[in-house]
Design a protein around this motif. Structure first.
Motif, PDB file in Angstrom:
ATOM      1  N   ALA A 290       3.853   9.988  -9.407  1.00 23.21           N
ATOM      2  CA  ALA A 290       3.248  10.199 -10.729  1.00 23.21           C
ATOM      3  C   ALA A 290       2.477  11.514 -10.762  1.00 23.21           C
ATOM      4  O   ALA A 290       2.526  12.264 -11.754  1.00 23.21           O
ATOM      5  N   ALA A 291       1.796  11.845  -9.665  1.00 25.30           N
ATOM      6  CA  ALA A 291       1.025  13.080  -9.610  1.00 25.30           C
ATOM      7  C   ALA A 291       1.940  14.287  -9.580  1.00 25.30           C
ATOM      8  O   ALA A 291       1.647  15.330 -10.196  1.00 25.30           O
ATOM      9  N   SER A 292       3.081  14.174  -8.927  1.00 27.27           N
ATOM     10  CA  SER A 292       3.979  15.324  -8.839  1.00 27.27           C
ATOM     11  C   SER A 292       4.738  15.559 -10.141  1.00 27.27           C
ATOM     12  O   SER A 292       5.113  16.677 -10.450  1.00 27.27           O
ATOM     13  N   THR A 293       4.959  14.497 -10.907  1.00 31.68           N
ATOM     14  CA  THR A 293       5.683  14.671 -12.186  1.00 31.68           C
ATOM     15  C   THR A 293       4.737  15.061 -13.289  1.00 31.68           C
ATOM     16  O   THR A 293       5.166  15.585 -14.325  1.00 31.68           O
TER      17      THR A 293
ATOM     18  N   ALA B 186       0.837  -1.210   0.000  1.00 29.05           N
ATOM     19  CA  ALA B 186       0.000   0.000   0.000  1.00 29.05           C
ATOM     20  C   ALA B 186       0.867   1.253   0.000  1.00 29.05           C
ATOM     21  O   ALA B 186       0.599   2.217  -0.740  1.00 29.05           O
ATOM     22  N   ARG B 187       1.915   1.250   0.805  1.00 27.47           N
ATOM     23  CA  ARG B 187       2.828   2.405   0.840  1.00 27.47           C
ATOM     24  C   ARG B 187       3.487   2.627  -0.512  1.00 27.47           C
ATOM     25  O   ARG B 187       3.600   3.759  -0.976  1.00 27.47           O
ATOM     26  N   ARG B 188       3.933   1.526  -1.089  1.00 28.98           N
ATOM     27  CA  ARG B 188       4.594   1.631  -2.398  1.00 28.98           C
ATOM     28  C   ARG B 188       3.615   2.196  -3.432  1.00 28.98           C
ATOM     29  O   ARG B 188       3.977   3.065  -4.236  1.00 28.98           O
ATOM     30  N   GLY B 189       2.356   1.713  -3.376  1.00 29.73           N
ATOM     31  CA  GLY B 189       1.342   2.222  -4.307  1.00 29.73           C
ATOM     32  C   GLY B 189       1.099   3.707  -4.107  1.00 29.73           C
ATOM     33  O   GLY B 189       1.024   4.465  -5.092  1.00 29.73           O
ATOM     34  N   ARG B 190       0.974   4.146  -2.839  1.00 29.41           N
ATOM     35  CA  ARG B 190       0.764   5.572  -2.567  1.00 29.41           C
ATOM     36  C   ARG B 190       1.959   6.398  -3.018  1.00 29.41           C
ATOM     37  O   ARG B 190       1.801   7.462  -3.607  1.00 29.41           O
ATOM     38  N   TYR B 191       3.163   5.882  -2.745  1.00 28.66           N
ATOM     39  CA  TYR B 191       4.380   6.598  -3.130  1.00 28.66           C
ATOM     40  C   TYR B 191       4.439   6.773  -4.650  1.00 28.66           C
ATOM     41  O   TYR B 191       4.702   7.868  -5.160  1.00 28.66           O
ATOM     42  N   GLU B 192       4.161   5.662  -5.359  1.00 25.69           N
ATOM     43  CA  GLU B 192       4.187   5.743  -6.822  1.00 25.69           C
ATOM     44  C   GLU B 192       3.121   6.672  -7.353  1.00 25.69           C
ATOM     45  O   GLU B 192       3.343   7.422  -8.315  1.00 25.69           O
ATOM     46  N   ALA B 193       1.934   6.640  -6.709  1.00 23.10           N
ATOM     47  CA  ALA B 193       0.848   7.549  -7.137  1.00 23.10           C
ATOM     48  C   ALA B 193       1.219   9.008  -6.888  1.00 23.10           C
ATOM     49  O   ALA B 193       1.009   9.872  -7.747  1.00 23.10           O
TER      50      ALA B 193
END
Length: 106
Positions: free
Chosen positions: A102-105, A92-99
């Motif tokens: 992705a949102a910041s880039t 879940a953490r990895r998913g949030r981090y990746e999301a």
């Protein structure tokens, strides 16, 4: 000196036998048998007591072993649950981090 020591031991042994014979003669054969039977009865009672105590301790040891096994299984179950929760949290953490990445880039 060794022969004298052996002779002293032999005399002591003979004196003990003589004393036992005198006691046996004084008490009589039947009295000696009664004493022997009483000793045997006392020893049998102690043996029963020790046997029942041994059985009681064995039962208690078995009960403690069963309890220990139950606690081990519960501990293993909780460890497994913890490992599973850790995996889920990591995913879940990895998913949030990746999301978030992705949102910041974007």
């Amino acid at each position: 000196a060794a022969e004298a020591s052996a002779a002293v031991r032999e005399v002591a042994k003979l004196q003990k036998r003589l004393l036992a014979a005198q006691v046996d003669a004084r008490l009589g054969w039947r009295e000696t048998q009664k004493l022997h039977a009483a000793r045997m009865e006392n020893m049998a009672a102690k043996l029963v007591e020790y046997t029942s105590r041994e059985q009681r301790l064995s039962d208690e040891l078995h009960k403690c072993g069963v309890q220990l096994e139950l606690e081990r299984r519960e501990h293993a179950r909780l460890r497994g649950m913890h490992a599973e929760m850790w995996k889920e949290t990591t995913v879940a953490r990895r998913g949030r981090y990746e999301a978030e990445l992705a949102a910041s880039t974007a």
